[in-house]
Design a protein around this motif. Structure first.
Motif, PDB file in Angstrom:
ATOM      1  N   LEU A  24       0.800  -1.229   0.000  1.00  0.00           N
ATOM      2  CA  LEU A  24       0.000   0.000   0.000  1.00  0.00           C
ATOM      3  C   LEU A  24       0.831   1.277   0.000  1.00  0.00           C
ATOM      4  O   LEU A  24       0.279   2.373   0.050  1.00  0.00           O
ATOM      5  CB  LEU A  24      -0.935   0.002   1.209  1.00  0.00           C
ATOM      6  CG  LEU A  24      -1.904  -1.171   1.292  1.00  0.00           C
ATOM      7  CD1 LEU A  24      -2.748  -1.065   2.547  1.00  0.00           C
ATOM      8  CD2 LEU A  24      -2.776  -1.240   0.056  1.00  0.00           C
ATOM      9  N   LEU A  67      -5.977  -5.603   4.441  1.00  0.00           N
ATOM     10  CA  LEU A  67      -5.604  -5.063   3.139  1.00  0.00           C
ATOM     11  C   LEU A  67      -6.794  -5.284   2.225  1.00  0.00           C
ATOM     12  O   LEU A  67      -7.430  -6.341   2.281  1.00  0.00           O
ATOM     13  CB  LEU A  67      -4.434  -5.833   2.530  1.00  0.00           C
ATOM     14  CG  LEU A  67      -3.044  -5.680   3.102  1.00  0.00           C
ATOM     15  CD1 LEU A  67      -2.085  -6.601   2.363  1.00  0.00           C
ATOM     16  CD2 LEU A  67      -2.578  -4.249   2.964  1.00  0.00           C
ATOM     17  N   TYR A  76      -3.877  -4.239  -5.300  1.00  0.00           N
ATOM     18  CA  TYR A  76      -4.161  -3.784  -3.946  1.00  0.00           C
ATOM     19  C   TYR A  76      -4.760  -2.391  -4.028  1.00  0.00           C
ATOM     20  O   TYR A  76      -4.288  -1.545  -4.792  1.00  0.00           O
ATOM     21  CB  TYR A  76      -2.888  -3.778  -3.092  1.00  0.00           C
ATOM     22  CG  TYR A  76      -2.448  -5.171  -2.747  1.00  0.00           C
ATOM     23  CD1 TYR A  76      -3.027  -5.863  -1.696  1.00  0.00           C
ATOM     24  CD2 TYR A  76      -1.470  -5.815  -3.510  1.00  0.00           C
ATOM     25  CE1 TYR A  76      -2.641  -7.170  -1.392  1.00  0.00           C
ATOM     26  CE2 TYR A  76      -1.075  -7.116  -3.212  1.00  0.00           C
ATOM     27  CZ  TYR A  76      -1.667  -7.788  -2.157  1.00  0.00           C
ATOM     28  OH  TYR A  76      -1.286  -9.067  -1.860  1.00  0.00           O
ATOM     29  N   GLY A  78      -6.252  -0.613  -0.946  1.00  0.00           N
ATOM     30  CA  GLY A  78      -6.261   0.199   0.263  1.00  0.00           C
ATOM     31  C   GLY A  78      -6.329  -0.634   1.509  1.00  0.00           C
ATOM     32  O   GLY A  78      -5.914  -1.797   1.531  1.00  0.00           O
ATOM     33  N   SER A  79      -6.896  -0.042   2.537  1.00  0.00           N
ATOM     34  CA  SER A  79      -6.932  -0.659   3.863  1.00  0.00           C
ATOM     35  C   SER A  79      -8.228  -0.308   4.574  1.00  0.00           C
ATOM     36  O   SER A  79      -8.833   0.736   4.314  1.00  0.00           O
ATOM     37  CB  SER A  79      -5.739  -0.155   4.678  1.00  0.00           C
ATOM     38  OG  SER A  79      -5.749  -0.678   5.979  1.00  0.00           O
TER      39      SER A  79
END
Length: 191
Positions: A24, A67, A76, A78-79
């Motif tokens: 990230l 994640l 990927y 974000g979070s």
């Protein structure tokens, strides 16, 4: 608590740790990505500290950090996390969510929230899920309203931001008894 991932055809939420968060770093560098958060993720050190706090919370059973992986874009994104988990009262928060700009507006966040709400209510058997959002963040407020969260009140000037501004925080909630009707209406195409 033994959760490794939540997943559907569109998104995969993988338990975050101090090895995989590096996926990230580029997204975290996007300008003003978390403008409405009191957190800082603008440098490699502050990003690591941000995730170290999440991992520490996981080991203390108060946080489950993830994640976000977009399965459509194979990237990927974000979070997010469950936080402020109260196992006694069966109340938790969904938040600390940030998604890269190329993923915003794609429906990914709604998929993420569906997986998290389903896990919180149907698996963990929690009674309530809360969302805390900066009063100025209309985009996030509208997003949680679209998934059926109710505005319960506003905590006035309760959070000190990095620039010294004291923000007011909107408190939204979804009760367990509201979940099945929401699942059958708002999220009916998700399962």
């Amino acid at each position: 608590m033994n959760i490794q991932q939540l997943e559907n055809d569109f998104v995969k939420l993988t338990l975050l740790n101090l090895e995989n968060y590096v996926h990230l770093q580029d997204i975290a560098n996007e300008k003003d990505l978390i403008f409405y958060s009191p957190s800082d993720i603008t440098t490699p050190e502050t990003l690591r500290n941000y995730f170290q706090a999440a991992v520490d919370g996981y080991h203390n059973n108060t946080v489950i950090p993830f994640l976000i992986y977009d399965k459509i874009k194979n990237a990927y994104a974000g979070s997010t996390r469950f936080g402020l988990i109260n196992w006694d009262t069966k109340v938790l928060h969904i938040g600390w969510t940030w998604i890269g700009r190329e993923f915003q507006g794609s429906g990914l966040n709604k998929q993420v929230k569906f997986l998290m709400l389903e896990y919180a209510f149907d698996v963990l058997q929690f009674e309530k899920v809360e969302f805390r959002i900066d009063e100025r963040n209309m985009r996030s407020r509208k997003a949680v309203e679209k998934i059926g969260a109710t505005l319960e009140g506003i905590l006035r000037k309760d959070t000190l931001m990095r620039d010294g501004f004291k923000r007011s925080t909107c408190c939204y909630g979804i009760l367990k008894e509201e979940w099945q009707p929401l699942k059958l209406s708002i999220f009916k195409d998700f399962y």
